[in-house]
Design an enzyme around this catalytic site. Structure first.
Site, PDB file in Angstrom:
ATOM      1  N   HIS A 258       0.838  -1.208   0.000  1.00  0.00           N
ATOM      2  CA  HIS A 258       0.000   0.000   0.000  1.00  0.00           C
ATOM      3  C   HIS A 258       0.875   1.262   0.000  1.00  0.00           C
ATOM      4  O   HIS A 258       0.710   2.153  -0.842  1.00  0.00           O
ATOM      5  CB  HIS A 258      -0.923  -0.023   1.221  1.00  0.00           C
ATOM      6  CG  HIS A 258      -1.853   1.141   1.321  1.00  0.00           C
ATOM      7  ND1 HIS A 258      -3.159   1.088   0.883  1.00  0.00           N
ATOM      8  CD2 HIS A 258      -1.672   2.399   1.777  1.00  0.00           C
ATOM      9  CE1 HIS A 258      -3.734   2.269   1.082  1.00  0.00           C
ATOM     10  NE2 HIS A 258      -2.848   3.090   1.625  1.00  0.00           N
ATOM     11  N   GLU A 259       1.812   1.316   0.929  1.00  0.00           N
ATOM     12  CA  GLU A 259       2.658   2.515   1.027  1.00  0.00           C
ATOM     13  C   GLU A 259       3.585   2.639  -0.180  1.00  0.00           C
ATOM     14  O   GLU A 259       3.920   3.756  -0.587  1.00  0.00           O
ATOM     15  CB  GLU A 259       3.453   2.511   2.334  1.00  0.00           C
ATOM     16  CG  GLU A 259       2.595   2.539   3.606  1.00  0.00           C
ATOM     17  CD  GLU A 259       1.548   3.648   3.622  1.00  0.00           C
ATOM     18  OE1 GLU A 259       1.760   4.704   3.004  1.00  0.00           O
ATOM     19  OE2 GLU A 259       0.478   3.436   4.255  1.00  0.00           O
ATOM     20  N   HIS A 262       1.737   4.587  -2.705  1.00  0.00           N
ATOM     21  CA  HIS A 262       1.850   6.035  -2.438  1.00  0.00           C
ATOM     22  C   HIS A 262       3.247   6.547  -2.817  1.00  0.00           C
ATOM     23  O   HIS A 262       3.401   7.571  -3.484  1.00  0.00           O
ATOM     24  CB  HIS A 262       1.631   6.318  -0.949  1.00  0.00           C
ATOM     25  CG  HIS A 262       0.201   6.253  -0.508  1.00  0.00           C
ATOM     26  ND1 HIS A 262      -0.786   7.035  -1.057  1.00  0.00           N
ATOM     27  CD2 HIS A 262      -0.405   5.510   0.459  1.00  0.00           C
ATOM     28  CE1 HIS A 262      -1.940   6.778  -0.447  1.00  0.00           C
ATOM     29  NE2 HIS A 262      -1.739   5.845   0.470  1.00  0.00           N
ATOM     30  N   GLU A 288      -4.664   7.715  -3.100  1.00  0.00           N
ATOM     31  CA  GLU A 288      -5.188   6.452  -2.574  1.00  0.00           C
ATOM     32  C   GLU A 288      -5.499   5.476  -3.717  1.00  0.00           C
ATOM     33  O   GLU A 288      -5.432   4.262  -3.521  1.00  0.00           O
ATOM     34  CB  GLU A 288      -6.435   6.744  -1.723  1.00  0.00           C
ATOM     35  CG  GLU A 288      -6.827   5.639  -0.765  1.00  0.00           C
ATOM     36  CD  GLU A 288      -5.825   5.369   0.373  1.00  0.00           C
ATOM     37  OE1 GLU A 288      -4.845   6.130   0.547  1.00  0.00           O
ATOM     38  OE2 GLU A 288      -6.023   4.364   1.069  1.00  0.00           O
TER      39      GLU A 288
END
Ligand code: ZN
Length: 494
Positions: A258-259, A262, A288
């Site tokens: 997830h990170e 980003h 997101e």
């Protein structure tokens, strides 16, 4: 020879952007390696940086330079830079300095009281300070909205162009389909979870392997541990954090992916935009969308989980599931739970809709803070079918409202919706995607996302960049809902 107003403006802005990166890095440091005894001094340091940045954003010369440039013939990139500077300058000037200072003071107190109240499951102890935060944010929204909708004014800080009416319409389409699907899935037997042992260092090594597999550039980034995973910085210094839990390696692995979504967005922005207003992700929703598509549509796909399964068995030995299909089911297991941050793809957006409706009612004044806990619990039971046993599992679970983040929650779902649209377009363009993913090769997908979305940084408005990436099709909830229904329908034999 004197500079043009545009050159002066952009030179000044470059320094502001550089200082904002420094301020961000102080925040990263605080969450990762700062000594325990330094918190108070760090608070002073960060407040000093904020006041320098505020003074620069409200500087009268900005207004003069902007006025001199606006309306003249500009390149697409320069016009976009001006749009961002104008927005930030107007916003900073609309909010009275006394109100901004009071908000900073009250939210820092509120955050501490929230943590205490959550530890004691005592919403009533938190309600008075939260009422004050709501009041101040209402005042700020009034200053920003200039007669328009208050919630829109707050949401536009995170998602320029978003409106509550549009978000509500999107959620109205999503809610019944998700509630229905959730009910059917939870009637089915739950898949088996993982077993085995997953030491910390092993998890961190595996997380690094995953980050590299998704194209995260460690020569311009790093991975550290923090209580709550986050990504920080833009351009050539983009850092991410993750966490480990010996019982639950998926928490570490999927937080990392997830990170990385980003962080890759920030790393892959056109180098020509470095330290300009275009040199960072354009909105929380688009940000997101990148983290979610990496984590979910790619990272939790049947093809890629097959590769993870082999890699995990090679590193950790017996992991308690015997084949890649069971592993895929374990990765995507739907469980009865209360906590947003641990929710699966199917239930996550229901958590957001609940928060969106309640915070909108708080800002409009239709809901008073002392009634929030009851309203939360009633709504939770209506959508999830069981009661919230205590406030830490209910309305005290998220930090957001204590720090004044109203209008932020919907960007999480907007990101999911955008990810649904992008995944549909990406799969149409890359028919052999799963063959690459099954080998642990994400480059066709991440290259597509870099080219269509990430490299543009702030060049386009949020909805515009998604629309362009999707071949002109405006974003809607349909693709995400179809994807979720197909995926969980197959997984649970519906
Ligand atoms: Zn995120």
């Amino acid at each position: 020879m004197t500079n043009t107003p545009l050159a002066d403006l952009l030179a000044y802005q470059k320094e502001t952007e550089a200082l904002a990166q420094v301020a961000g890095r102080l925040g990263w440091d605080q969450e990762t390696v700062m000594p325990r005894g330094s918190a108070e001094q760090r608070g002073e340091e960060m407040a000093a940086m904020e006041s320098v940045l505020h003074a620069r954003r409200t500087d009268a010369r900005l207004g003069e330079w902007l006025a001199a440039c606006e309306g003249s013939e500009l390149s697409q990139a320069d016009a976009a830079k001006l749009r961002h500077i104008r927005r930030s300058h107007d916003r900073a000037r609309k909010v009275p300095a006394a109100l901004a200072a009071e908000l900073a003071r009250v939210t820092s107190v509120a955050q501490g009281q929230w943590a205490e109240a959550r530890a004691k499951d005592d919403f009533a102890a938190f309600a008075p300070v939260l009422s004050r935060v709501v009041e101040l944010r209402q005042q700020e929204a009034e200053a920003l909205a200039e007669g328009g909708d208050l919630y829109d004014a707050l949401a536009n800080d995170y998602e320029p162009g978003a409106t509550a009416a549009e978000l509500a319409a999107m959620f109205d389409e999503m809610r019944p389909r998700l509630v229905e699907l959730r009910g059917k899935v939870l009637e089915k037997p739950a898949p088996k979870g993982l077993g085995g042992t997953f030491p910390d260092e092993g998890q961190m090594a595996f997380a690094t392997k995953l980050a590299l597999a998704f194209g995260y550039d460690l020569s311009r980034g790093r991975i550290d541990k923090a209580v709550h995973p986050f990504s920080s910085g833009s351009g050539n210094d983009v850092r991410i954090t993750t966490r480990t839990n010996p019982e639950d390696p998926f928490n570490c692995f999927y937080s990392t992916i997830h990170e990385v979504g980003h962080g890759s967005y920030e790393q892959n922005i056109d180098q020509g935009y470095l330290l300009t207003p275009l040199g960072q992700g354009v909105s929380m929703g688009v940000h997101e969308s990148q983290s979610r598509i990496y984590e979910n549509q790619l990272g939790r796909s049947r093809a890629f989980t097959g590769w993870i399964y082999d890699q995990m068995r090679a590193q950790f030995g017996d992991i308690g599931v015997d084949n890649a299909d069971d592993f895929y089911a374990a990765v995507n297991r739907v469980q009865k739970d209360f906590i947003r941050t641990e929710a699966d793809e199917l239930q996550y957006n229901l958590h957001i809709m609940l928060r969106f409706d309640l915070e909108r009612a708080l800002i409009s004044g239709d809901l008073k803070v002392p009634d929030l806990e009851t309203a939360w619990n009633e709504r939770f039971e209506a959508d999830f079918g069981y009661a919230v046993p205590r406030a830490s599992l209910g309305c005290l679970q998220d930090v957001h409202w204590s720090v004044g983040l109203f209008g932020y929650f919907p960007t999480y779902s907007l990101g999911n919706v955008y990810a649904g649209c992008l995944a549909k377009a990406l799969r149409a363009d890359l028919p052999d995607l799963d063959e690459a993913l099954a080998q642990g090769d994400t480059t066709p997908a991440t290259g597509w996302l870099r080219d269509k979305v990430q490299r543009h940084g702030g060049l386009y408005e949020p909805k515009e960049v998604i629309t362009l990436a999707c071949g002109g099709e405006a974003p809607s909830a349909g693709p995400l809902l179809d994807y979720i229904e197909t995926k969980f329908g197959d997984l649970y034999d519906l």
